[in-house]
Design an enzyme around this catalytic site. Structure first.
Site, PDB file in Angstrom:
ATOM      1  N   LYS A 106     -31.524  -2.813  -5.092  1.00 43.11           N
ATOM      2  CA  LYS A 106     -30.657  -1.967  -5.917  1.00 43.11           C
ATOM      3  C   LYS A 106     -30.040  -2.745  -7.075  1.00 43.11           C
ATOM      4  CE  LYS A 106     -26.430  -2.450  -3.165  1.00 43.11           C
ATOM      5  NZ  LYS A 106     -25.702  -3.172  -4.212  1.00 43.11           N
ATOM      6  N   THR A 107     -29.686  -4.017  -6.839  1.00 45.63           N
ATOM      7  CA  THR A 107     -29.137  -4.827  -7.928  1.00 45.63           C
ATOM      8  C   THR A 107     -30.189  -5.017  -9.013  1.00 45.63           C
ATOM      9  OG1 THR A 107     -27.691  -5.986  -6.369  1.00 45.63           O
ATOM     10  CG2 THR A 107     -28.038  -7.021  -8.511  1.00 45.63           C
TER      11      THR A 107
ATOM     12  N   ASP B  24     -22.439   1.060  -8.974  1.00 45.24           N
ATOM     13  CA  ASP B  24     -23.052   0.472  -7.785  1.00 45.24           C
ATOM     14  C   ASP B  24     -22.237   0.842  -6.544  1.00 45.24           C
ATOM     15  OD1 ASP B  24     -24.706  -1.031  -6.179  1.00 45.24           O
ATOM     16  OD2 ASP B  24     -23.908  -2.975  -6.804  1.00 45.24           O
ATOM     17  N   GLU B  25     -22.855   0.794  -5.370  1.00 47.97           N
ATOM     18  CA  GLU B  25     -22.182   1.058  -4.086  1.00 47.97           C
ATOM     19  C   GLU B  25     -21.391   2.369  -4.146  1.00 47.97           C
ATOM     20  OE1 GLU B  25     -23.014  -0.699  -1.696  1.00 47.97           O
ATOM     21  OE2 GLU B  25     -23.250  -2.807  -2.212  1.00 47.97           O
TER      22      GLU B  25
ATOM     23  N   GLN C 142     -24.649   2.875   4.595  1.00 47.88           N
ATOM     24  CA  GLN C 142     -23.920   1.613   4.455  1.00 47.88           C
ATOM     25  C   GLN C 142     -22.465   1.809   4.036  1.00 47.88           C
ATOM     26  OE1 GLN C 142     -26.342  -1.825   2.843  1.00 47.88           O
ATOM     27  NE2 GLN C 142     -27.646  -0.157   2.144  1.00 47.88           N
TER      28      GLN C 142
ATOM     29  N   ARG D 152     -28.512  -7.447   7.527  1.00 45.04           N
ATOM     30  CA  ARG D 152     -28.255  -8.672   6.760  1.00 45.04           C
ATOM     31  C   ARG D 152     -29.280  -9.744   7.115  1.00 45.04           C
ATOM     32  NH1 ARG D 152     -26.385  -6.368   3.112  1.00 45.04           N
ATOM     33  NH2 ARG D 152     -27.034  -4.571   4.353  1.00 45.04           N
TER      34      ARG D 152
END
Length: 741
Positions: free
Chosen positions: A32-33, A217-218, A248, A620
């Site tokens: 996504k980044t 973002d997020e 998330q 993670r």
């Protein structure tokens, strides 16, 4: 370089959509980044959009720095000078600095952190004659924060209970105290930014014209105020590009609302929706295990994560006897992995649900001589010496900041005792002025009464004005005012580092800290690190460097300070693991009451967030995932048997490998237990009527048995208080005693 050739098909689709609302649902590790970064680069390089017309909102300062670093490599630093990028709080702080006067706000406001906020709340409670044991400041602060995130002013706040009615009164006084100090708290930054855009149409139009493209973002972690802010800014063109993942969303306790993704779809029915499902981080086994955990949540967009990475090792599930063996197992495994060259220490992370779990883990790391860094310990900017130096600088920036002035009024000790301070505060309150103004009035009064009199001889005048002041106290107060005025006079012509060094020398703080002890030298080293931070701001114009420095200090987070170059294992809570990745992840305490937390039991929404929290921790891991639970655990001073987390039961046995462990000798005193829950797959299956033995619930009769997710769910009627239990045979440690003929 052709930007689009660096992307997979779904990423490329996301980047190429030029106009209109876009929702990108990005699974963990799906890039996504990369999508956000390449979209900005695409807009600038391929579509000739001026970076001045782009706003990119990130969740942390660390994420903003990473994105800017990537953009530097893609399109060059020169093009990015006017790009607006940062967290919601940082962007709103800059917006309010520029437009403060439109809503009657001083542009030199300071931003109060949590400790400063609690200090004002305690003051408000005292002034209102309220018991801080009945109305705990932390609880009041949480209620005020929740009200602000919902955009309720004290006048608009509708208390549902008497306790909340008291909180509303504190809220009102707290806001008055903030205004008196020319201060804002974190929630004010958002609430006042929304108020500014609501009340000042010319300001709103100005920023709507400027920000042609807004990227967030997020998005699943935004709250009501943040969503309203970006909706207002993009109301005309609707070029709102949001990236998120309902699976998330783990910050509901601080206002984040994953339902904003649903609201986005309702508010923008024409929005393009793109799913990013290819994972670049984890092995397929880890992804499959995590998918089975999260799939039981009700409201979510189905995503089937896949990867070109190897299938990988099965997920390791280990049952320790207690928390001591749990910590020993983790320390030994990390030692083994490092010794065998499987990974470096910095590639290992130990995650847990609550901070209290870290103590036993730290003890084990110390015994084994394993370097570790503890995320969530005393943050750098919360250390006493750092807060002292920052308070000096905040006072220079805004001399009417009473909280900062109180903090350093007698630091280092300069003869201003508690009685003098209390008298000064009382006098300032009666006069209705800040402490700095009170000091100026004291100086003027002494000078007017006897122009020839010096501070050394200011006896009767000071006593007449404030009876509790004597000449010694007056001298100390006026000496303090003199030194503060000297710093303020030097402010506009000095760099931040120069100001800091001036303060350290003039105040005597450098000598005060360096007291000849080892601890003193460590504190001085911390101050040297702060000087390095200040030096980084010296490229800015002098009039904005101090403001920028103080904003950065106020808005920094734990994860922003995580130094990746140190070769040490990382110990951190699951909440702080968001956005990070490690070769090997250990999740400790996978037991009912811990993960999921006891507060979530019986609360469906909170249970779903606990499930998301577990999912975030699992994803993670890049290569190896260890899930650990204990047979018994000491909590709140009492030992009790533990029940494995329901999340373990959701993972099919084909994805799991159990490992043996050395149990301590005292385990022999326990009643003979059934085969370990970490043992190899059991022999045979269970049928109604089977008499079985469970290590915790004792003997029982199988009522029903059916396959579920590659395992077997067994319903057993146990004797006594245990009653009916639903158990997954792969974890329950059931032993069949007999089967009816």
């Amino acid at each position: 370089m052709d930007l689009l050739t660096q992307l997979n098909p779904a990423q490329r689709t996301s980047v190429e959509i030029l106009d209109g609302p876009v929702l990108v649902l990005a699974g963990p590790g799906s890039g996504k980044t990369r999508v956000l970064t390449y979209r900005i680069a695409y807009l600038v390089k391929e579509c000739a959009i001026d970076p001045y017309n782009i706003m990119a909102v990130t969740f942390t300062n660390k994420a903003a720095r990473e994105m800017r670093s990537r953009l530097d490599r893609l399109i060059g630093q020169q093009r990015l000078q006017h790009l607006t990028m940062g967290t919601f709080h940082a962007i709103c702080a800059r917006l309010l600095r520029r437009e403060a006067q439109a809503i009657g706000l001083p542009s030199n406001f300071v931003i109060y952190g949590r400790d400063d906020q609690l200090g004002l709340i305690k003051q408000a409670l005292r002034e209102l004659n309220l018991d801080d044991k009945m109305y705990r400041p932390t609880a009041i602060q949480a209620a005020i924060s929740k009200a602000k995130r919902s955009l309720f002013t004290p006048e608009e706040y509708n208390p549902p209970t008497y306790w909340h009615e008291v909180a509303a009164r504190v809220y009102s006084r707290y806001q008055q105290l903030l205004r008196a100090n020319s201060a804002l708290d974190f929630d004010d930054l958002l609430m006042l930014a929304v108020r500014l855009l609501n009340e000042c149409e010319d300001v709103l139009r100005k920023y709507q014209r400027r920000y042609v493209y807004v990227l967030v973002d997020e998005f699943q972690d935004t709250d009501s105020a943040q969503y309203q802010l970006v909706k207002m800014l993009t109301a005309g063109r609707k070029n709102l590009f949001v990236v998120g993942d309902e699976d998330q969303s783990i910050y509901g306790w601080r206002g984040a609302d994953y339902r904003n993704i649903r609201r986005f779809r309702e508010d923008y029915p024409e929005a393009r929706v793109v799913l990013l499902e290819q994972n670049y981080r984890s092995t397929q086994n880890i992804l499959e295990a995590a998918r089975h955990v999260i799939s039981l949540n009700t409201w979510r967009t189905h995503k089937r994560l896949w990867t070109k990475n190897p299938q990988g090792l099965p997920v390791t599930v280990f049952e320790a006897y207690d928390e001591q063996e749990e910590a020993e197992y983790i320390a030994r495994e990390i030692e083994r992995l490092v010794a065998e060259g499987v990974c470096r220490l910095r590639g290992c992370a130990v995650m847990y649900r609550t901070n209290a779990q870290s103590r036993v883990l730290e003890d084990a790391f110390v015994r084994h001589g394993l370097p570790y860094k503890l995320v969530g310990a005393t943050r750098f900017y919360e250390r006493r010496e750092i807060r002292d130096v920052v308070a000096f600088l905040r006072l220079i920036h805004n001399p009417y900041d009473d909280v900062s002035l109180k903090r350093i009024l007698n630091v280092p000790p300069r003869g201003i005792g508690a009685r003098t301070r209390k008298a000064l505060e009382g006098w300032a309150q009666r006069q209705g002025v800040p402490l700095y103004t009170a000091l100026q009035l004291l100086k003027d009064s002494i000078a007017q009464a006897n122009p020839a009199q010096t501070a050394d001889g200011a006896k009767s005048v000071a006593s007449h004005l404030v009876p509790s002041f004597d000449s010694r106290a007056s001298k100390a107060l006026l000496a303090f005012l003199t030194i503060v005025d000297r710093w303020i006079a030097a402010r506009d012509a000095s760099r931040v580092l120069e100001l800091m060094d001036l303060v350290l020398a003039d105040s005597g703080y450098a000598d005060y800290v360096r007291d000849g002890t080892e601890e003193g030298e460590e504190r001085w080293e911390n101050i040297q690190e702060l000087r390095t931070v200040a030096q980084d701001r010296d490229g800015l114009p002098t009039d904005s460097a101090l403001t920028t420095f103080l904003e950065d200090v106020a808005l920094v987070s734990d994860v922003d300070n995580l130094r990746e170059e140190v070769d040490a294992a990382t110990l951190l809570t699951l909440h702080t693991a968001k956005g990070l990745e490690f070769d090997t992840v250990f999740i400790a305490g996978l037991e009912e009451g811990i993960l999921p937390h006891s507060r979530s039991l019986g609360e469906p929404d909170e249970m779903e967030e606990e499930r998301r929290l577990c999912y975030v921790g699992m994803t993670r891991a890049k290569r190896s995932l260890h899930l650990i639970h204990t047979f018994r655990r000491t909590r709140f001073g009492n030992q009790a048997l533990s029940e494995p987390s329901r999340f373990l039961r959701d993972i099919p046995s084909r994805l799991i490998q159990g490992v043996g462990g050395r149990a301590p000798a005292r385990r022999k005193a326990e009643p003979k237990a059934a085969p370990s829950r970490r043992a190899a797959p059991r022999e045979g299956s269970f049928a109604p009527g089977d008499r079985v033995q469970h290590p915790r619930f004792g003997e029982g009769i199988v009522v029903n048995s059916q396959g579920r997710g590659g395992d077997e769910q067994v319903i057993v009627a146990f004797a006594g208080k245990s009653g009916i239990k639903r158990l997954m045979a792969g974890f329950a440690g059931l032993k069949r005693l007999s089967r009816p003929e």
